[in-house]
Enzyme design. Structure first.
Site, PDB file in Angstrom:
ATOM      1  CE  LYS A  16      34.701  45.120  34.253  1.00  0.00           C
ATOM      2  NZ  LYS A  16      36.016  45.068  34.946  1.00  0.00           N
ATOM      3  CD  GLU A  42      34.967  43.778  42.404  1.00  0.00           C
ATOM      4  OE1 GLU A  42      34.843  42.709  43.022  1.00  0.00           O
ATOM      5  OE2 GLU A  42      35.419  43.836  41.242  1.00  0.00           O
ATOM      6  CB  SER A  53      36.077  47.279  26.756  1.00  0.00           C
ATOM      7  OG  SER A  53      35.769  48.628  27.058  1.00  0.00           O
TER       8      SER A  53
END
Lengths: 390, 272
Positions: free
Chosen positions: A87, A109, A376
């Site tokens: 991210k 968000e 990830s």
């Protein structure tokens, strides 16, 4: 590929938002095109990725996991990034854009909190105030990440409308953006939303695929046979796929969250169990009823617990370039445990979906085949939940 | 069904702005919605926007979003919405414009949705999350079924774009009076709204109706002085929240009466 001027990948994408946001999206689109054409933007982005995020992330060859299969499993270690997941790649890039555009505030968000933490992190680094919108249920479930965001100086706003999860947090972030569109930059966390977000986020996550391809060629002198990544909104997958999209021999696999099993109706497999619809500003696959009401998604993994999926994935499904499969909660959990024990790496539950499928895939591949998997994120955030499930 | 333009023209001959009320179909329940429609009609409402409940309403604040969730929770489906339009129309009431997010229309089928809306007696369709670039197919289908499609302009819409939107709008142009979502509290910035309407006047001859964040007679009066129509939604829903049946309808009547009175030009400084 670039989406067309209206933001479409084939028949998916577009810009389905209230008129009040159109000017902001056009402004963002212009800023993205200008920044992407500026080597200075990429220079700064790459320096931050190197010195702050810790890139390039390693490519790790599994030693013991799935050792009974002949094929080699390679993990692209996004879990080693600062803040523990892919991210941050996107958050860094969007914060640079925000600063370039003269925006003075970031909004975001978050579902599980990983994207919220990433944005809170870059907000602290760039000295930009951050407001994070998070479903009230998620605030409850992920209280540690709420604390982390607050520690980093972000304001966390619980969202108590609808299902009080990620879908509603996105709704609320869009609403707040409508009000504060002049001074705020909305840092969207995945390859979803109205154009240009799916394109913007892909380009900022592409570094995963570019590095992985180079590492494969350097280390093994050949491309992987298969590339595997989990898909919620789909940003780590699209970032990894982007490095191999032109290598037609490389098979691309997206792994959706099958929850309790796609057939039970309790899953988050938008591509596998959904239908074409419009959610959060773009046309893609959506879990919905026959009158277009969006259903709640179900997954053990909060990061995959989303009833929509990025429009480019819908396009890749349609074109056949990528194949989408699903892995249930139970299968992901088993892979999570097995991977931790055999490799000494605790994967995020999201990543455990990709790992579970890759292990299965490996049984169908030969000794010369490399299977590249996106690890990830790291799994510390999931420990309380895994402990709960026994 | 009269064309929407005629509604505004009629109000103008009566030296007032048209009063447009927004209510959510099925909130608190379909039978009460029908009573509310009757009361609005009897009170002199010119146009009614009937909200089609949707669970993820991006352009709406908490009041309308909650109304949608209540309607969905009590089982309101599209056929109930069409049935409400049909039953209301039987009494020759104020024309109804369905107000729906795009996904329910898309999923139901654009042709089918517009056809059934028109068959039920709706006069128009407003889709708050459909920007101009995405309206072509829906506008074509609405046109076939004689449904007019007003389009929205926002304070952030640049003039060249606003002109194109106004050109494509059917019936009237919905002027969103502030940045943000429906149900904003606090008085509107009347000066800014006036400038916005004045700008739109230079771009179009179509009627201009102002909405978002108008809740009190003084807001309505101030805007009615220069706009062709005034839209009140969240405040109206807030006025009957928690009530059902006749009591609910009575609250609606009491709430809209002073708003409708406020639309008269004689009360305004602009037309004196």
């Amino acid at each position: 590929m670039k989406p067309d001027t209206r933001g479409y990948f084939g028949e998916f994408g577009g810009r389905f938002v209230p008129e009040v946001l159109i000017a902001a999206l056009e402004e963002l689109d212009a800023a993205v095109n200008e920044a992407f054409a500026d080597p200075g933007f990429w220079r700064e982005y790459n320096v931050i990725l190197r010195d702050y995020v810790g890139r390039p992330s390693p490519l790790y060859r599994c030693e013991r996991f799935a050792a009974d299969s002949a094929a080699t499993l390679l993990m692209k270690r996004e879990d080693t990034n600062h803040t523990g997941a892919h991210k941050i790649n996107n958050a860094v890039g969007q914060a640079l854009l925000a600063r370039r555009m003269g925006k003075t505030r970031l909004i975001a968000e978050t579902g599980a909190g990983q994207h919220g933490v990433a944005v809170a992190t870059v907000g602290a680094k760039f000295g930009l105030p951050v407001d994070v919108y998070m479903g009230a249920v998620d605030v409850e479930r992920q209280s540690l990440n709420v604390f982390v965001m607050q520690l980093l100086g972000a304001q966390v706003h619980p969202v108590s409308s609808g299902s009080q999860t990620l879908k509603d947090a996105v709704n609320e972030a869009f609403r707040v953006w409508c009000e504060r569109v002049e001074d705020s930059f909305y840092v969207l966390g995945s390859v979803v939303g109205a154009h240009p977000y799916p394109y913007l986020v892909r380009e900022l996550q592409k570094v995963i695929g570019i590095e992985a391809r180079r590492q494969c060629m350097e280390r093994f002198g050949r491309l992987p046979s298969d590339v595997v990544a989990c898909v919620g909104g789909g940003s780590n997958a699209i970032g990894l796929f982007a490095g191999f999209i032109d290598d037609q021999r490389v098979q691309l696999w997206g792994v959706e969250a099958g929850g309790e099993g796609v057939a039970t109706g309790h899953s988050a497999a938008s591509l596998g169990a959904g239908s074409v619809g419009v959610l959060h500003g773009s046309r893609s696959y959506v879990l919905q009823d026959d009158e277009g009401q969006v259903r709640e998604a179900h997954s053990i993994s909060a990061g995959l617990d989303y009833p929509g999926v990025g429009p480019e994935h819908a396009f890749l499904k349609g074109s056949g370039r990528a194949t989408y499969v699903d892995v249930t909660d139970a299968e992901a959990l088993e892979a999570f445990n097995q991977f931790a024990r055999s490799e000494g790496i605790i994967p995020a539950l999201e990543s455990a979906h990709a790992i579970a499928f890759a292990r299965e895939l490996a049984t169908h591949r030969g000794p010369d085949d490399l299977i590249l998997v996106s690890l990830s994120g790291r799994g510390e955030k999931d420990l309380a939940q895994v402990r709960c499930r026994g | 069904m009269p064309r929407l333009e005629e509604i505004f023209a009629r109000a103008k001959t009566q030296r007032r702005a048209a009063f447009i009320a927004y209510v959510m179909a099925g909130d608190p329940d379909p039978e009460t919605t029908l009573l509310i429609l009757d009361v609005l009609n009897a009170a002199g409402t010119d146009l009614i926007e009937l909200g089609v409940p949707y669970g993820d309403p991006l352009a709406d604040g908490p009041i309308i979003a909650s109304a949608a969730h209540r309607a969905l929770a009590n089982g309101t489906r599209l056929h109930h919405v069409f049935e409400l339009v049909r039953r209301h129309g039987a009494g020759n009431g104020a024309p109804i414009i369905l107000f729906s997010y795009f996904n329910p229309i898309f999923r139901y089928g654009i042709e089918r949705f517009t056809r059934e809306s028109a068959e039920a007696g709706a006069s128009g369709l407003i889709v708050p999350d459909l920007a101009l670039e995405e309206t072509a197919e829906l506008r074509a289908s609405a046109g076939v079924h004689d449904l007019q499609m007003p389009l929205l302009v926002a304070p952030s819409t640049r003039p060249d774009r606003a002109a194109r939107i106004a050109g494509a709008a059917g019936g009237f142009v919905y002027v969103v009076s502030r940045l943000g979502v429906t149900g904003a509290s606090g008085a509107p910035n009347v000066e800014q709204v006036h400038r916005q309407v004045a700008t739109m006047r230079e771009l179009t001859t179509k009627p201009l109706a102002v909405g978002f964040g108008l809740s009190r007679p003084e807001d309505v009066g101030a805007v009615a002085a220069f706009a062709d129509g005034v839209i009140v939604g969240s405040a109206l829903i807030d006025a009957y929240r928690g009530q059902t049946g006749v009591a609910c309808a009575r609250s609606v009547g009491a709430f809209v009466e002073p708003l409708i009175s406020a639309t008269a030009w004689e009360r305004s400084v602009w037309h004196s």
